[in-house]
Design an enzyme around this catalytic site. Structure first.
Site: not given
Ligand code: C2O
Length: 361
Positions: A91, A120, A255, A259, A290
């Site tokens: 990643h 992803h 998203h 995080h 995800h």
């Protein structure tokens, strides 16, 4: 149309050669020692359909299995391309422009543009298959963290899932534990999809207004803000192109904010693990987070109105990536192989209510 704007060279990214990788933070995955890079098979009829469940509804038996899967993954040696550390590196490499292409010196970045959802999806697919292989259970599916669900009945879809946070699991010997998490994620705090960097004491009134704000931002990012592909997926991006021209609505918020909400602003490296690209996949919550992003891609396509379809530009469809598969082989995939995940990747999502749909106006 979508396909003819911002064309730079008009070539899709080919799969990066893992030998063409440099990064000062040690993100390059191990070079491949196997015989051949294999092409991804599109359909394996022997693979059972896997159902990804919402993390807040997992039973104890499932959590135990889930925990065991990560235990086994963490035990793999780093000479194995599938190892926990190598998953995190992969990643990191794909998101810190570590891979370069000698042909034009460009570097690949899978965030802030149209590669985001598809890359992803593959990353989770292979991660899930690796865990299934380690468990010797082809039915194993990753759970998803249903943070967009603000329901109070049953509650707790929008808190850090029990598997990661319950006392029983939130101890250093749990494979689902991560030392670098924000104190805001302490249950029963609910998520803030527009995460401000402070976490405040969550009174009942504050929770009610957070839920409402969460529903409104979901509606905005999924419905009003993204009636067409370019807005939802982000800007086009091809070989030779400049990375980071524009994230789609969902990539940025929620998203990115999930995080930030999960990572620890006080960690030695601020916001580690979840809040920074190079460490985020070192917290198992990454994969549950995800899963929900991936599910919402499908939800978006089913919303009424606008032009809510997958991108058909051939440069997008032919973009290639490499991943280590469940057998430790390096496999080459094309974005076109990710689009119909039910028939080609053999997984689906359990139904959950998308309550924010009612938050218009
Ligand atoms: Cu590659 Cu959620 O980031």
């Amino acid at each position: 149309t979508f396909s003819c704007t911002r064309r730079v060279q008009g070539l899709p990214f080919p799969a990066p050669d893992f030998k063409n990788c440099n990064n000062s933070e040690g993100c390059c995955p191990p070079p491949y020692n196997g015989a051949l890079i294999q092409d991804f098979y599109v359909f394996d009829p022997t693979l059972p359909m896997r159902i990804r469940q919402p993390a807040h509804l997992l039973d104890d038996a499932y959590i135990a299995k889930y925990q065991r899967a990560y235990q086994l993954l963490r035990e793999l040696p780093d000479s194995d391309g599938r190892s926990w550390k190598n998953q995190g590196k992969l990643h990191c490499a794909y998101c810190n422009a570590a891979f370069y292409f000698p042909i034009d010196k460009s570097r690949l970045e899978i965030h802030y543009g149209w590669l985001f959802f598809a890359w992803h999806r593959f990353f989770l697919y292979f991660h899930e298959r690796i865990l299934a292989k380690l468990l010797d259970d082809d039915t194993f599916a990753l759970p998803f963290w249903n943070w967009d669900n603000q329901s109070t009945d049953p509650p707790l879809a929008n808190v850090l899932p029990y598997a990661f946070a319950n006392k029983k699991y939130q101890n250093k010997s749990s494979s689902l534990y991560d030392v670098n998490r924000n104190v805001c994620t302490k249950r029963p705090n609910i998520i803030d999809l527009q995460s401000t960097l402070e976490c405040v004491n969550q009174t009942a009134t504050l929770k009610a207004s957070l839920r409402e704000a969460n529903n409104r931002i979901m509606y905005n990012q999924m419905v009003t803000g993204a009636p067409i592909r370019r807005l939802f997926f982000g800007e086009s991006y091809e070989l030779g192109g400049v990375a980071g021209l524009g994230a789609g609505t969902m990539e940025a918020i929620p998203h990115g904010t999930v995080h930030f909400w999960t990572g620890n602003p006080k960690a030695t490296v601020e916001f580690a693990d979840m809040g920074i690209f190079r460490y985020s996949a070192y917290d198992p919550t990454f994969f549950a987070h995800h899963g929900n992003v991936d599910r919402l891609w499908e939800v978006w396509k089913a919303l009424p109105g606008g032009n809510r379809k997958d991108i058909t530009d051939s440069d997008y469809l032919n973009t290639e990536f490499l991943f280590y598969d469940e057998n430790g082989n390096l496999v080459k995939v094309k974005i076109s192989q990710a689009l119909n995940h039910i028939s080609t990747l053999r997984y689906k999502y359990a139904n959950v209510p998308n309550l924010w749909i009612h938050s218009g106006s």
